[in-house]
Design an enzyme around this catalytic site. Sequence first.
Site, PDB file in Angstrom:
ATOM      1  N   HIS A  12       7.528  28.820  12.050  1.00  0.00           N
ATOM      2  CA  HIS A  12       7.082  28.376  13.371  1.00  0.00           C
ATOM      3  C   HIS A  12       8.190  28.413  14.410  1.00  0.00           C
ATOM      4  CE1 HIS A  12       8.580  24.920  11.157  1.00  0.00           C
ATOM      5  NE2 HIS A  12       8.742  24.245  12.280  1.00  0.00           N
ATOM      6  N   ASP A  16      13.996   9.097   4.634  1.00  0.00           N
ATOM      7  CA  ASP A  16      14.229   9.976   5.778  1.00  0.00           C
ATOM      8  C   ASP A  16      14.141   9.080   7.002  1.00  0.00           C
ATOM      9  OD1 ASP A  16      13.978  11.630   7.994  1.00  0.00           O
ATOM     10  OD2 ASP A  16      12.684  13.083   7.010  1.00  0.00           O
ATOM     11  N   LYS A  66      17.562  11.243  16.924  1.00  0.00           N
ATOM     12  CA  LYS A  66      16.391  10.439  17.265  1.00  0.00           C
ATOM     13  C   LYS A  66      16.841   8.989  17.508  1.00  0.00           C
ATOM     14  CE  LYS A  66      14.484  14.106  14.970  1.00  0.00           C
ATOM     15  NZ  LYS A  66      15.297  15.160  14.306  1.00  0.00           N
ATOM     16  N   PHE A  82       8.355  16.268   6.387  1.00  0.00           N
ATOM     17  CA  PHE A  82       8.403  17.086   7.602  1.00  0.00           C
ATOM     18  C   PHE A  82       8.901  18.489   7.269  1.00  0.00           C
ATOM     19  CE2 PHE A  82       9.712  18.105  12.067  1.00  0.00           C
ATOM     20  CZ  PHE A  82       8.427  18.073  12.571  1.00  0.00           C
ATOM     21  N   ASP A  83       8.900  19.373   8.267  1.00  0.00           N
ATOM     22  CA  ASP A  83       9.101  20.803   8.016  1.00  0.00           C
ATOM     23  C   ASP A  83      10.437  21.112   7.356  1.00  0.00           C
ATOM     24  OD1 ASP A  83      10.562  20.207  10.297  1.00  0.00           O
ATOM     25  OD2 ASP A  83       9.811  21.876  11.487  1.00  0.00           O
ATOM     26  N   TYR A 138      41.385  15.325  12.431  1.00  0.00           N
ATOM     27  CA  TYR A 138      40.640  16.062  11.406  1.00  0.00           C
ATOM     28  C   TYR A 138      40.287  15.162  10.225  1.00  0.00           C
ATOM     29  CZ  TYR A 138      39.350  19.872   8.231  1.00  0.00           C
ATOM     30  OH  TYR A 138      38.673  20.699   7.374  1.00  0.00           O
ATOM     31  N   ALA A 195      15.011   9.173  10.413  1.00  0.00           N
ATOM     32  CA  ALA A 195      15.175   9.615  11.802  1.00  0.00           C
ATOM     33  C   ALA A 195      14.693   8.569  12.802  1.00  0.00           C
ATOM     34  CB  ALA A 195      14.446  10.942  12.015  1.00  0.00           C
TER      35      ALA A 195
END
Length: 458
Positions: free
Chosen positions: A450, A215, A258, A124-125, A72, A217
Amino acid sequence: MKIPFAENYKIKMVEPIYRSTREEREKWIREARYNLFNLKSSQVYIDLLTDSGTGAMSDRQWGAMMTGDESYAGSSSFFNLKEKVKDLFGFEYMLPVHQGRAAENVLFSVLVKEGDVVPGNSHFDTTKGHIEFRKAKALDCTVSQAFDTENDFPFKGNVDINQLKLVLETYPREQVPLIVLTITCNSSGGQPVSMENIRKVKELADIYDVPLVFDSARFAENAWFIQQREKGYQEKTIKEIVREMYSCADGMTMSSKKDGIVNMGGILAMNRAEWYEKATVFNIMYEGFVTYGGMAGRDMNAMSVGLDEVTESEYLETRIKQVHYLGEQLIDYGIPIQKPIGGHAIFVDAKRFFPHVPVEEFVAQTLAIELYLEAGIRGVEIGTLLADRDPATHLNRYPTLEFLRLAIPRRTYTNNHMDVVAAGLKNIFDRRDQVKHGYTIEYEAPIMRHFTVGLKKF
């Protein structure tokens, strides 16, 4: 005879996929309310909905999973990943999370407040969703070349420096908590950001004392494009380019689903101790203890290996050449796509594919549905549905570009599958005049609609 290019891996395990009939697909998409997210995976032949968490891991990654430490607190898997992040990106502080949007949630909980503005390159979204959920505003400062799909500008993910400067001059410092730079820029077609542009954004950020966060990814794919397209980087390794890129960043969010090449996980990393101390509180509330967050030890081990593999040129050449293999076929067929071909997906220009279908009838979603009906292939709409409604007016936002994105999972499909995708799109293109109308909304969520929207035929 020249030896042809081939993949830098061999296949050890396979999974059967089902070729459905058109009659079955018509029934299934109707039951899914014409939302491809609502389909069962067993109802999809070739799944290009996303490249997030859908790739195949290597034998090294699977081996690393077997030695994962599930303690943990203070697991060795955490420290393996922390060391890899510091070595590759240069960040002292790292928090594991369950995926990229979780990293955004934790970081924005620290930095973003109501009334703020967050400039960047085509957020992005989930990024935009987290910003708008906090009643702040995402400001798109992407270069104009990104919105002309026929323009071959090599770095369409770049920030328009003059536009960014105008934002920073217009708003007081306390209203601009950070700049978000997405590498590669997904919404503009998987397009890279040049090293020159990264440095110019950093210079401007320093002048106005605004932090710069990446970001990340698809950071390795961005580095590959810098190596291939930007003068002075051809002799540098991917790892060297990555380290140079991140020397300009104050922090990073990353979906490791990704370019971490794992099925679940992400990280938030930074060099600012004050950010880290505040972020640990939200990480513990939303994700888990600071040394596991939203990840199991086995997944952290697999990610450590994945970050090493993804930053090797042979892997990236194989991965990106498959994307280009599909894109070049579509160009040969006359199908309009975002050019130059990007890193993780092909973005079909739905407005030019179906110029007679009104954007009010969700033209990119219409094309996505047609491709599923034609060949059992699932893509995703990057257009008006994803753009959502304006939070102030509640009217649909109509982006300049309406894309059908075909995101290709890593090390998952063969080029024979890409041939099927190309043939399916060509068949629709040949009969494109027969598609007269699109769809209207029956149900939508108040934000990021979406994912769960319900549609009906117009």
